[in-house]
Scaffold this active site. Structure first.
Site, PDB file in Angstrom:
ATOM      1  N   CYS A  49      -4.108   4.358   4.209  1.00 31.52           N
ATOM      2  CA  CYS A  49      -2.912   3.550   3.993  1.00 31.52           C
ATOM      3  C   CYS A  49      -2.206   3.198   5.304  1.00 31.52           C
ATOM      4  CB  CYS A  49      -1.934   4.245   3.048  1.00 31.52           C
ATOM      5  SG  CYS A  49      -2.453   4.096   1.338  1.00 31.52           S
ATOM      6  N   HIS A 101      -2.586  -3.378   4.117  1.00 34.64           N
ATOM      7  CA  HIS A 101      -3.284  -3.716   2.866  1.00 34.64           C
ATOM      8  C   HIS A 101      -2.254  -4.246   1.876  1.00 34.64           C
ATOM      9  CE1 HIS A 101      -1.738   0.361   2.358  1.00 34.64           C
ATOM     10  NE2 HIS A 101      -1.751   0.165   1.048  1.00 34.64           N
ATOM     11  N   HIS A 159       5.316 -11.683  -1.614  1.00 37.17           N
ATOM     12  CA  HIS A 159       4.572 -12.295  -0.509  1.00 37.17           C
ATOM     13  C   HIS A 159       5.168 -11.950   0.852  1.00 37.17           C
ATOM     14  CE1 HIS A 159       2.586 -14.292  -3.766  1.00 37.17           C
ATOM     15  NE2 HIS A 159       1.672 -14.740  -2.929  1.00 37.17           N
ATOM     16  N   GLU A 206       2.420   1.001  -7.798  1.00 34.24           N
ATOM     17  CA  GLU A 206       1.736   0.406  -6.656  1.00 34.24           C
ATOM     18  C   GLU A 206       0.314   0.019  -7.056  1.00 34.24           C
ATOM     19  OE1 GLU A 206       2.186   2.424  -2.914  1.00 34.24           O
ATOM     20  OE2 GLU A 206       0.620   1.217  -1.982  1.00 34.24           O
TER      21      GLU A 206
END
Ligand SMILES: [Zn+2]
Length: 406
Positions: free
Chosen positions: A264, A268, A309, A350
């Site tokens: 992580c 990503h 976004h 998530e």
């Protein structure tokens, strides 16, 4: 056909008959007896154009009550104007409230109508309850409205534009000089403070009493008048059931976890799912804790537009360090609580398998200063000024902080 109220056989059940027989309107009769309104109205009653010649202005001068009510309806932008008329519409559940206004407003030419329309998209007859007067009388309103009873005026403003959310009063109003003057007067004379929130309903401003105490001061100021207005007293004072509603929204964001010994650490992205839960009284006049559409607009405006976004590490300084679902929930909580004091829980997924559930502090608790520190580290003014940081200055001076070149 047979009237289910008086059991008589009559040719056409209409408002004229029902007014005599039971006092209901046709729409209420349809609801009570589970009959589709389409079967009750005949063609001649649908899409009728009202005629201004049925209306007339009274010769008598309006009372202080009438002036107060009309002035409040005007300042809250409660009327809509179409063709030749200026109208105030109402949900059928608030019919008595509409008739309460009408009692005093007849002097301005207002009459009650229940109109039925059929449009190509409605696929059914849609009723509309309204009080209306010809537009041509509107220019006379200001000369006719002289003296105003402040408490009655304020009560009608609250009745038309106000909502009680978890003990706080919210007003949705068009930003005008008169509105600003009214809110200032409430602050200066009655110690009722307001916060102006970001516009959610386009074109209207959203104001909230600053604290629960401000809301209590406001409600006790107007309580005798509000209790007098049918339906409105229920919205603000009745003991009603509570319920929890939840809205799910999604957003797409990228992030990386700083100083993290796993994959992580790499940039990503994915689709996040956010569940927002609100617990509050069920408004007896709307049947809602909060309208789902309105809830969605708030979450969209305050959260989704900010995160969708985007790279979460750069939307807020404190998510820069750790854009975990836990801290993200705290960030979202702080963006929403001013608008949604009934917020009781957030869930942020998530992935479909990993989610975080968070129950943050109430608005009142946040206002009294006990705010969470987990999100405030990097935005704290004092960061960099601790005694220990002086060592960095000394080291810098001693040239020991220079990047070592290979
Ligand atoms: Zn009848």
């Amino acid at each position: 056909m047979k009237c289910f109220e008086c059991q008589h056989d009559i040719e056409q059940i209409d408002n004229a008959h029902l007014a005599e027989c039971c006092g209901l309107t046709l729409q209420e009769y349809a609801i009570r007896h589970h009959v589709s309104l389409d079967l009750l109205v005949n063609e001649s009653m649908v899409n009728v154009v009202d005629d201004v010649s049925y209306y007339s202005l009274s010769a008598e001068m309006p009372s202080v009550r009438a002036s107060s009510i009309l002035s409040a309806l005007l300042i809250t932008d409660a009327f809509n104007r179409n063709n030749d008329f200026i109208c105030l519409s109402s949900d059928i559940r608030r019919l008595d409230e509409l008739l309460w206004y009408l009692r005093d407003l007849q002097v301005f030419g207002f009459q009650f109508r229940q109109e039925y329309s059929y449009t190509s998209t409605s696929h059914r007859v849609v009723p509309n309850n309204l009080i209306k007067t010809p537009k041509k009388y509107e220019h006379k309103f200001s000369e006719l409205c002289n003296e105003v009873d402040f408490k009655l005026f304020l009560s009608v403003v609250i009745a038309c534009s106000g909502e009680l959310r978890n003990g706080y009063v919210f007003l949705s109003l068009t930003d005008t000089q008169e509105i600003n003057a009214l809110l200032r007067q409430l602050t200066n004379e009655y110690q009722i403070r307001w916060v102006q929130l970001e516009d959610i309903d386009q074109g209207k401003n959203l104001y909230r009493t600053e604290s629960l105490q401000d809301a209590q001061r406001l409600l006790s100021l107007v309580e005798p008048c509000l209790q007098e207005i049918p339906c409105v007293s229920e919205r603000f004072f009745a003991q009603v059931e509570k319920a929890t509603v939840s809205k799910e929204l999604v957003f797409d964001s990228a992030h990386f976890i700083t100083d993290h010994p796993g994959k992580c650490e790499n940039l990503h992205g994915g689709r996040y799912t956010l569940n927002v839960k609100i617990e509050d009284r069920i408004d007896p006049l709307t049947g809602f804790v909060i309208d789902y559409g309105y809830l969605k607009s708030i979450v969209k405006k305050r959260v989704i537009e900010k995160l969708d976004h985007q790279n979460l590490n750069f939307v807020c300084s404190d998510l820069g360090w750790r854009s975990s679902t836990e801290l993200l929930n705290i960030f979202i909580w702080e963006r929403l609580i001013d608008y949604l004091p009934g917020l009781i829980e957030l869930q942020t997924f998530e992935t479909t398998q990993s989610y975080c559930q968070y129950r943050g502090p109430s608005l009142e608790k946040m206002q009294t200063g006990s705010t969470d520190l987990s999100l405030k580290h990097f935005s704290k003014q004092g960061l960099g000024r601790s005694v220990l940081r002086q060592q960095l200055r000394l080291l810098e001076k001693a040239n020991k902080l220079k990047v070592v070149k290979k």
